[in-house]
Design a protein around this motif. Structure first.
Motif, PDB file in Angstrom:
ATOM      1  N   CYS A  43      80.408  74.257  84.449  1.00 35.57           N
ATOM      2  CA  CYS A  43      80.124  72.609  85.037  1.00 35.57           C
ATOM      3  C   CYS A  43      78.454  72.990  85.425  1.00 35.57           C
ATOM      4  O   CYS A  43      77.828  74.038  85.542  1.00 35.57           O
ATOM      5  CB  CYS A  43      80.640  72.647  86.311  1.00 35.57           C
ATOM      6  SG  CYS A  43      81.517  73.893  86.881  1.00 35.57           S
ATOM      7  N   LEU A  45      77.249  72.007  89.670  1.00 39.56           N
ATOM      8  CA  LEU A  45      78.061  71.006  90.974  1.00 39.56           C
ATOM      9  C   LEU A  45      76.711  70.272  90.982  1.00 39.56           C
ATOM     10  O   LEU A  45      77.392  69.523  92.185  1.00 39.56           O
ATOM     11  CB  LEU A  45      78.479  72.608  92.191  1.00 39.56           C
ATOM     12  CG  LEU A  45      79.737  72.849  91.644  1.00 39.56           C
ATOM     13  CD1 LEU A  45      80.149  73.826  92.257  1.00 39.56           C
ATOM     14  CD2 LEU A  45      80.654  72.020  91.230  1.00 39.56           C
ATOM     15  N   THR A  46      75.788  71.260  91.230  1.00 39.52           N
ATOM     16  CA  THR A  46      74.577  69.823  91.715  1.00 39.52           C
ATOM     17  C   THR A  46      73.884  69.204  90.201  1.00 39.52           C
ATOM     18  O   THR A  46      72.437  68.890  90.772  1.00 39.52           O
ATOM     19  CB  THR A  46      73.927  70.755  92.657  1.00 39.52           C
ATOM     20  OG1 THR A  46      72.589  71.993  91.090  1.00 39.52           O
ATOM     21  CG2 THR A  46      74.345  72.027  93.363  1.00 39.52           C
ATOM     22  N   ALA A  62      76.921  68.601  96.033  1.00 39.24           N
ATOM     23  CA  ALA A  62      78.359  69.430  95.818  1.00 39.24           C
ATOM     24  C   ALA A  62      79.333  69.617  96.289  1.00 39.24           C
ATOM     25  O   ALA A  62      80.815  70.136  95.510  1.00 39.24           O
ATOM     26  CB  ALA A  62      77.862  71.548  95.957  1.00 39.24           C
ATOM     27  N   ARG A  65      81.780  66.872  94.381  1.00 38.68           N
ATOM     28  CA  ARG A  65      82.413  67.343  93.290  1.00 38.68           C
ATOM     29  C   ARG A  65      83.428  68.553  93.257  1.00 38.68           C
ATOM     30  O   ARG A  65      83.957  68.338  92.489  1.00 38.68           O
ATOM     31  CB  ARG A  65      81.119  67.772  92.698  1.00 38.68           C
ATOM     32  CG  ARG A  65      79.789  66.864  92.078  1.00 38.68           C
ATOM     33  CD  ARG A  65      80.464  66.495  90.928  1.00 38.68           C
ATOM     34  NE  ARG A  65      80.502  66.602  89.832  1.00 38.68           N
ATOM     35  CZ  ARG A  65      79.984  67.114  88.947  1.00 38.68           C
ATOM     36  NH1 ARG A  65      78.777  67.009  89.168  1.00 38.68           N
ATOM     37  NH2 ARG A  65      80.260  67.741  88.196  1.00 38.68           N
ATOM     38  N   LEU A  66      83.335  69.429  93.975  1.00 41.62           N
ATOM     39  CA  LEU A  66      84.765  70.250  94.492  1.00 41.62           C
ATOM     40  C   LEU A  66      85.707  69.842  94.368  1.00 41.62           C
ATOM     41  O   LEU A  66      87.028  70.908  94.297  1.00 41.62           O
ATOM     42  CB  LEU A  66      83.988  71.404  95.205  1.00 41.62           C
ATOM     43  CG  LEU A  66      83.254  72.589  95.231  1.00 41.62           C
ATOM     44  CD1 LEU A  66      82.562  73.548  95.806  1.00 41.62           C
ATOM     45  CD2 LEU A  66      84.133  73.390  93.793  1.00 41.62           C
ATOM     46  N   TYR A  69      86.890  68.351  91.709  1.00 41.19           N
ATOM     47  CA  TYR A  69      87.309  69.161  90.789  1.00 41.19           C
ATOM     48  C   TYR A  69      89.396  69.816  91.678  1.00 41.19           C
ATOM     49  O   TYR A  69      89.960  69.588  91.198  1.00 41.19           O
ATOM     50  CB  TYR A  69      86.253  70.174  91.178  1.00 41.19           C
ATOM     51  CG  TYR A  69      85.567  70.377  89.549  1.00 41.19           C
ATOM     52  CD1 TYR A  69      85.893  70.041  87.926  1.00 41.19           C
ATOM     53  CD2 TYR A  69      84.275  70.463  90.083  1.00 41.19           C
ATOM     54  CE1 TYR A  69      84.720  70.340  87.431  1.00 41.19           C
ATOM     55  CE2 TYR A  69      83.134  70.135  88.613  1.00 41.19           C
ATOM     56  CZ  TYR A  69      83.276  69.781  87.789  1.00 41.19           C
ATOM     57  OH  TYR A  69      81.864  69.869  87.287  1.00 41.19           O
ATOM     58  N   ASP A  79      79.959  78.019  87.576  1.00 41.69           N
ATOM     59  CA  ASP A  79      78.467  76.576  87.736  1.00 41.69           C
ATOM     60  C   ASP A  79      77.353  77.631  86.990  1.00 41.69           C
ATOM     61  O   ASP A  79      77.280  78.653  86.959  1.00 41.69           O
ATOM     62  CB  ASP A  79      77.550  76.285  89.137  1.00 41.69           C
ATOM     63  CG  ASP A  79      77.109  75.594  89.283  1.00 41.69           C
ATOM     64  OD1 ASP A  79      75.753  76.129  88.511  1.00 41.69           O
ATOM     65  OD2 ASP A  79      77.012  74.459  89.310  1.00 41.69           O
ATOM     66  N   THR A  87      74.576  76.565  95.564  1.00 42.77           N
ATOM     67  CA  THR A  87      75.634  77.061  94.220  1.00 42.77           C
ATOM     68  C   THR A  87      76.381  78.302  94.404  1.00 42.77           C
ATOM     69  O   THR A  87      76.426  79.178  94.552  1.00 42.77           O
ATOM     70  CB  THR A  87      75.560  77.166  92.732  1.00 42.77           C
ATOM     71  OG1 THR A  87      73.904  77.923  92.317  1.00 42.77           O
ATOM     72  CG2 THR A  87      75.325  75.515  92.502  1.00 42.77           C
ATOM     73  N   VAL A 102      84.299  79.117  93.070  1.00 44.96           N
ATOM     74  CA  VAL A 102      82.891  79.163  92.956  1.00 44.96           C
ATOM     75  C   VAL A 102      82.499  80.495  92.299  1.00 44.96           C
ATOM     76  O   VAL A 102      82.044  81.076  92.740  1.00 44.96           O
ATOM     77  CB  VAL A 102      81.932  78.009  93.470  1.00 44.96           C
ATOM     78  CG1 VAL A 102      80.667  78.548  92.282  1.00 44.96           C
ATOM     79  CG2 VAL A 102      82.128  77.163  94.115  1.00 44.96           C
TER      80      VAL A 102
END
Length: 345
Positions: A43, A45-46, A62, A65-66, A69, A79, A87, A102
């Motif tokens: 994936c 994230l950014t 980000a 998004r987390l 998820y 990532d 990240t 992550v």
């Protein structure tokens, strides 16, 4: 903190059992079937889009998004390229409460004109090893090599359809050796025949890999390497698809349908990953549609990925009201999600 109990069927193995997350008085979790948390192995994230196309965003993007998820049942993710300042910080810091773990590769490693200009800082071949050293020094446990890509103009659009290798293979071999010496692993984006050279010089994980062949799978499987086919990105129809693009997509789909079961048979660790266009639920469905058993597809998104990526399972659980082995669509609607003992859905 509330503690939780699940009684039901434990997947992907399918045995009945009880899981208790905590001590003392327990609250029962809804759902009759459970997985030990989904793992998104590919994936970004950014990475997102605006009116000009693909670009990188910052920490707020980000973190949002987390949280998305987490609600979908993803309890850990890898990532594989993005805004490194975000990240790598997320990967090195203690996981946020109720957010997925992550693992991060930091920046995309690609030369000028061989990746989206607003998504990477170009790395010429003569600077690749230094860039690898810098990523590892800043906490990257994975490195993301853009192994091949079509030419990209200065403002972002892809120029033509010809895809070429990004770096001389001897430079990639030195990069892989450097990464392994420093305890990191290499994930390689590839969609052309250079994949055979990338496998030969020891990359750990093939990303996309739409032209992987039997001999490549033999070499990759013999050393326990991984393949993340990102099927949502590779085989789903895009908007306004031309007849030629549809023909090539269908040919690619049939090739992947032949290769995915062979990959499992040859010891390749097939993993599930969403890229920037998919969902884990849909990715699992596509793995089944393209030849894996339901149990293999669920393992690709859970236990197989946890083992290969080295992610623990303590306190992670996703439950479902229906059996995803019989009703795959239930993966889109978890009954409950618990991450490291905290219920987030």
């Amino acid at each position: 903190m509330t503690t939780w109990r699940f009684d039901g069927v434990l997947l992907p193995e399918g045995s009945r059992g009880r899981i208790e997350l905590g001590e003392g008085e327990y609250d029962a979790l809804p759902g009759r079937f459970a997985l030990p948390g989904l793992i998104d192995a590919h994936c970004h994230l950014t990475m997102g889009t605006d009116s000009l196309g693909l670009r990188l965003y910052g920490e707020e993007f980000a973190l949002a998004r987390l949280d998305e998820y987490a609600r979908d049942g993803v309890t850990a993710l890898r990532d594989v390229g993005g805004e490194r300042s975000v990240t790598l910080a997320l990967a090195s810091a203690p996981p946020g409460e109720g957010r997925p773990v992550v693992l991060a590769a930091g920046r995309f490693l690609a030369p000028k004109g061989r990746y989206f200009p607003r998504a990477h800082e170009p790395v010429p071949a003569e600077e690749l090893i230094a860039a690898v050293e810098a990523e590892i020094a800043d906490g990257a446990t994975w490195l993301k090599l853009v192994g091949d890509f079509p030419a990209v103009g200065p403002d972002g659009p892809i120029i033509g359809s010809k895809v070429e290798a990004s770096y001389p293979i001897e430079v990639v071999a030195e990069m892989v050796a450097t990464a392994h010496r420093r305890g990191a692993r290499v994930a390689a984006h590839t969609n052309i025949e250079v994949v055979s050279d990338l496998v030969r010089v020891g990359v750990d994980s093939i990303e996309h890999g739409t032209v992987l062949g039997i001999e490549d799978l033999d070499v990759l499987g013999a050393r326990g390497g991984a393949w993340t086919p990102t099927l949502c990105a590779s085989v789903q129809a895009g908007p306004d698809e031309s007849d030629d693009r549809r023909r090539r997509r269908l040919e690619r789909t049939e090739h992947l349908r032949a290769m995915l079961p062979e990959a499992v048979r040859r010891g390749v660790r097939v993993l599930a990953g969403t890229d920037v266009v998919g969902s884990m639920a849909r990715e699992i469905e596509l793995l089944v549609e393209l030849g894996l058993t339901v149990e293999q597809a669920l393992a690709a998104a859970t236990t197989e990925a946890r083992d290969y990526l080295g992610v623990g399972i303590s306190g992670d659980l996703v439950t479902y009201d229906e059996d995803p082995r019989e009703v795959p669509s239930t993966l889109h609607k978890p009954a409950a999600v618990v991450i490291r003992g905290r219920r987030v859905r």
